[in-house]
Design a protein around this motif. Sequence first.
Motif, PDB file in Angstrom:
ATOM      1  N   ARG A  75     -12.328  -3.202  -9.782  1.00 46.48           N
ATOM      2  CA  ARG A  75     -12.166  -3.060  -8.334  1.00 46.48           C
ATOM      3  C   ARG A  75     -11.108  -4.026  -7.798  1.00 46.48           C
ATOM      4  NH1 ARG A  75     -17.662  -3.688  -7.617  1.00 46.48           N
ATOM      5  NH2 ARG A  75     -18.635  -1.767  -8.262  1.00 46.48           N
ATOM      6  N   GLU A  76     -11.130  -5.259  -8.297  1.00 41.11           N
ATOM      7  CA  GLU A  76     -10.124  -6.245  -7.882  1.00 41.11           C
ATOM      8  C   GLU A  76      -8.720  -5.770  -8.247  1.00 41.11           C
ATOM      9  OE1 GLU A  76     -10.403  -9.562  -6.638  1.00 41.11           O
ATOM     10  OE2 GLU A  76     -12.509  -9.230  -6.156  1.00 41.11           O
ATOM     11  N   ALA A  77      -8.580  -5.209  -9.450  1.00 37.28           N
ATOM     12  CA  ALA A  77      -7.270  -4.720  -9.885  1.00 37.28           C
ATOM     13  C   ALA A  77      -6.829  -3.540  -9.019  1.00 37.28           C
ATOM     14  CB  ALA A  77      -7.325  -4.317 -11.353  1.00 37.28           C
ATOM     15  N   GLU A  78      -7.763  -2.647  -8.672  1.00 36.42           N
ATOM     16  CA  GLU A  78      -7.433  -1.509  -7.814  1.00 36.42           C
ATOM     17  C   GLU A  78      -7.006  -1.979  -6.430  1.00 36.42           C
ATOM     18  OE1 GLU A  78     -10.812   1.042  -7.830  1.00 36.42           O
ATOM     19  OE2 GLU A  78     -10.456   1.754  -9.874  1.00 36.42           O
ATOM     20  N   LEU A  79      -7.715  -2.955  -5.891  1.00 36.90           N
ATOM     21  CA  LEU A  79      -7.358  -3.485  -4.574  1.00 36.90           C
ATOM     22  C   LEU A  79      -5.990  -4.154  -4.608  1.00 36.90           C
ATOM     23  CD1 LEU A  79     -10.717  -4.983  -3.277  1.00 36.90           C
ATOM     24  CD2 LEU A  79      -9.488  -3.010  -2.386  1.00 36.90           C
ATOM     25  N   ALA A  80      -5.735  -4.895  -5.673  1.00 36.15           N
ATOM     26  CA  ALA A  80      -4.434  -5.558  -5.788  1.00 36.15           C
ATOM     27  C   ALA A  80      -3.315  -4.527  -5.921  1.00 36.15           C
ATOM     28  CB  ALA A  80      -4.442  -6.505  -6.975  1.00 36.15           C
ATOM     29  N   GLU A  87     -11.816  -7.547   1.598  1.00 36.85           N
ATOM     30  CA  GLU A  87     -12.837  -7.619   0.569  1.00 36.85           C
ATOM     31  C   GLU A  87     -13.513  -6.266   0.434  1.00 36.85           C
ATOM     32  OE1 GLU A  87     -14.099 -10.077  -1.487  1.00 36.85           O
ATOM     33  OE2 GLU A  87     -12.301 -11.168  -0.955  1.00 36.85           O
ATOM     34  N   ALA A  88     -13.791  -5.888  -0.794  1.00 39.32           N
ATOM     35  CA  ALA A  88     -14.497  -4.637  -1.030  1.00 39.32           C
ATOM     36  C   ALA A  88     -15.990  -4.886  -0.886  1.00 39.32           C
ATOM     37  CB  ALA A  88     -14.187  -4.126  -2.427  1.00 39.32           C
ATOM     38  N   GLY A  89     -16.653  -3.965  -0.235  1.00 35.34           N
ATOM     39  CA  GLY A  89     -18.100  -4.072  -0.082  1.00 35.34           C
ATOM     40  C   GLY A  89     -18.789  -3.638  -1.363  1.00 35.34           C
TER      41      GLY A  89
END
Length: 103
Positions: A75-80, A87-89
């Motif tokens: 998820r962090e990689a997708e957001l980046a 922040e993703a919930g």
Amino acid sequence: MFDVTMAHAATAATVATDAGLGGLVLEKAGQYVLIIAFFGSIIWFLRFLYGPKGIFRDPAWDRWNDEARRDDARREAELAARGDSAEAGPDVSAPVSPEGERR
């Protein structure tokens, strides 16, 4: 005779208060120290048994933790990659089986 016994008890209590472990048990602060040490030893023992790398720890817990870490990293990689700084919930879209395992 009762007075003599009480005098001996009072003398023994005074000596115990002045010396070593007896003083630790009789003083209020000493009682708190013993309580903290007792419960600390219980916490340490349970952590030894069931904590990370514990001898009675269920290996499924470690698998679930590893999966959760991989999901968080993904998820962090997708957001980046998207460029979002928000922040993703929590991921509520992941189905959960009745046994509590994520699929």
